[in-house]
Design an enzyme around this catalytic site. Structure first.
Site, PDB file in Angstrom:
ATOM      1  N   LYS A 232       0.814  -1.219   0.000  1.00 26.44           N
ATOM      2  CA  LYS A 232       0.000   0.000   0.000  1.00 26.44           C
ATOM      3  C   LYS A 232       0.845   1.267   0.000  1.00 26.44           C
ATOM      4  O   LYS A 232       2.040   1.252   0.304  1.00 26.44           O
ATOM      5  CB  LYS A 232      -0.963  -0.024   1.185  1.00 26.44           C
ATOM      6  CG  LYS A 232      -2.146  -0.967   0.898  1.00 26.44           C
ATOM      7  CD  LYS A 232      -3.291  -0.805   1.846  1.00 26.44           C
ATOM      8  CE  LYS A 232      -4.432  -1.724   1.392  1.00 26.44           C
ATOM      9  NZ  LYS A 232      -5.433  -1.910   2.436  1.00 26.44           N
ATOM     10  N   ARG A 266      -3.687  -9.828   5.091  1.00 22.90           N
ATOM     11  CA  ARG A 266      -4.163  -9.902   3.702  1.00 22.90           C
ATOM     12  C   ARG A 266      -3.003  -9.437   2.827  1.00 22.90           C
ATOM     13  O   ARG A 266      -2.593  -8.272   2.916  1.00 22.90           O
ATOM     14  CB  ARG A 266      -5.394  -8.998   3.557  1.00 22.90           C
ATOM     15  CG  ARG A 266      -6.017  -9.011   2.184  1.00 22.90           C
ATOM     16  CD  ARG A 266      -7.256  -8.103   2.149  1.00 22.90           C
ATOM     17  NE  ARG A 266      -7.857  -8.112   0.819  1.00 22.90           N
ATOM     18  CZ  ARG A 266      -7.443  -7.370  -0.194  1.00 22.90           C
ATOM     19  NH1 ARG A 266      -6.441  -6.532  -0.046  1.00 22.90           N
ATOM     20  NH2 ARG A 266      -8.045  -7.455  -1.369  1.00 22.90           N
TER      21      ARG A 266
HETATM   22  C1  9MG Z   1     -10.355  -5.191  -0.705  1.00 20.61           C
HETATM   23  N1  9MG Z   1      -9.342  -4.659   0.184  1.00 20.61           N
HETATM   24  C2  9MG Z   1      -8.315  -3.836  -0.154  1.00 20.61           C
HETATM   25  N2  9MG Z   1      -7.593  -3.524   0.933  1.00 20.61           N
HETATM   26  C3  9MG Z   1      -8.166  -4.176   1.969  1.00 20.61           C
HETATM   27  C4  9MG Z   1      -7.897  -4.264   3.333  1.00 20.61           C
HETATM   28  O1  9MG Z   1      -6.901  -3.580   3.886  1.00 20.61           O
HETATM   29  N3  9MG Z   1      -8.683  -5.030   4.101  1.00 20.61           N
HETATM   30  C5  9MG Z   1      -9.725  -5.716   3.561  1.00 20.61           C
HETATM   31  N4  9MG Z   1     -10.473  -6.469   4.386  1.00 20.61           N
HETATM   32  N5  9MG Z   1     -10.039  -5.667   2.269  1.00 20.61           N
HETATM   33  C6  9MG Z   1      -9.275  -4.905   1.497  1.00 20.61           C
END
Ligand code: 9MG
Length: 287
Positions: A232, A266
């Site tokens: 990110k 994630r």
């Molecule tokens: C779809 N998406 C993109 N970034 C995300 C994040 O940080 N958390 C979750 N749950 N979904 C995300």
């Protein structure tokens, strides 16, 4: 006889998602599969179905516990996608991979997509809008799907235009607590709910860092916390690296998240993250 300490009697917490029950004694890894032309990191790469399937299977082989499939980009400035386009992108993959026994999360805000995904065997609905769309809670209640409720300030199109909070931790915590309560009231079992502070969704670097340090405050609500920092913009701000060069920073961020209380990370780079978490677990397990 000496009484056992209370914590020794407690079973490890679990997260129930459809036919899967995840033991949260170790952190889980959720691999990202974006089937979009415009996602910030892998946009366009997995629009080809065979390529997307192969990537999902590779992430499974690399140790992903769940694969999160999304057909609508949520990057800053992204435009909404029509329901039929999202269904066409996502559903063939959900159906094929769920049949292979892979735990699939579907990243969507649309109740119709949620319903079809659950019918096709999705284990979790990952909603960046925390099931706030009319009909979204109902789509996930009464079925056994897990839900990930994420915090976002405003909408992807506008969220990074001067995000502002009085106290980001308190506001994110209170929002997530209210959404979890709404889900429980609607009949979604507590063991099916995970919470996510939504790194980068209407947050500056300073907000993201404060939230990262405060994951323990969110985890104290009693739900597993999901952390999505992979590749990110905040990692680019810290390191000066482009999206394609953010893997080391993403590994460091995933480890920091786990150290501060995240139960699920994630990530794009599953194999490297799984290795990093194995090293962490070996060190901590020996402590
Ligand atoms: C779809 N998406 C993109 N970034 C995300 C994040 O940080 N958390 C979750 N749950 N979904 C995300």
């Amino acid at each position: 006889m000496v009484a056992k300490p209370e914590h020794a009697a407690k079973p490890a917490p679990v997260l129930r998602c459809g036919r899967f029950t995840f033991d949260l004694a170790r952190p889980l890894v959720m691999g990202i599969l974006n089937v979009t032309p415009d996602s910030f990191s892998d946009g366009g790469r997995y629009l080809d179905r065979e390529r997307a399937l192969a990537h999902a299977r590779q992430m499974r082989d690399d140790g992903a516990d769940l694969i999160d499939i999304g057909g609508e980009s949520s990057r800053p400035g992204a435009l909404p996608v029509a329901e039929e386009d999202e269904l066409a992108r996502v559903m063939p993959l959900v159906a094929a991979l769920a049949t292979e026994g892979i735990a699939i999360a579907v990243d969507t805000r649309k109740p119709a997509v949620m319903r079809e995904a659950v019918a096709a065997g999705a284990a979790m609905i990952n909603d960046i809008a925390a099931l706030t769309a009319p009909g979204a809670i109902e789509a996930c209640a009464g079925v056994d799907v897990g839900v990930c409720l994420m915090h976002m300030q405003r909408e992807p199109q506008t969220m990074q235009a001067a995000p502002s909070y009085d106290d980001v931790v308190v506001e994110v915590r209170d929002f997530l607590a209210a959404r979890a309560a709404a889900c429980v009231d609607a009949g979604i079992a507590r063991e099916r709910i995970a919470l996510d502070p939504g790194f980068g969704f209407g947050k500056t670097l300073a907000h993201n860092l404060r939230l990262l340090r405060s994951l323990g405050t969110l985890a104290a609500m009693g739900y597993p916390v999901v952390a999505g920092l992979s590749r990110k913009g905040s990692l680019g701000e810290i390191t000066g690296r482009s999206v394609d060069e953010r893997m080391p920073a993403s590994l460091a961020a995933a480890l920091c998240a786990v150290l501060h209380g995240a139960a699920i990370v994630r990530v794009h780079d599953v194999r490297a993250t799984v290795d990093a978490l194995k090293v962490w677990a070996a060190v901590e397990g020996g402590a």
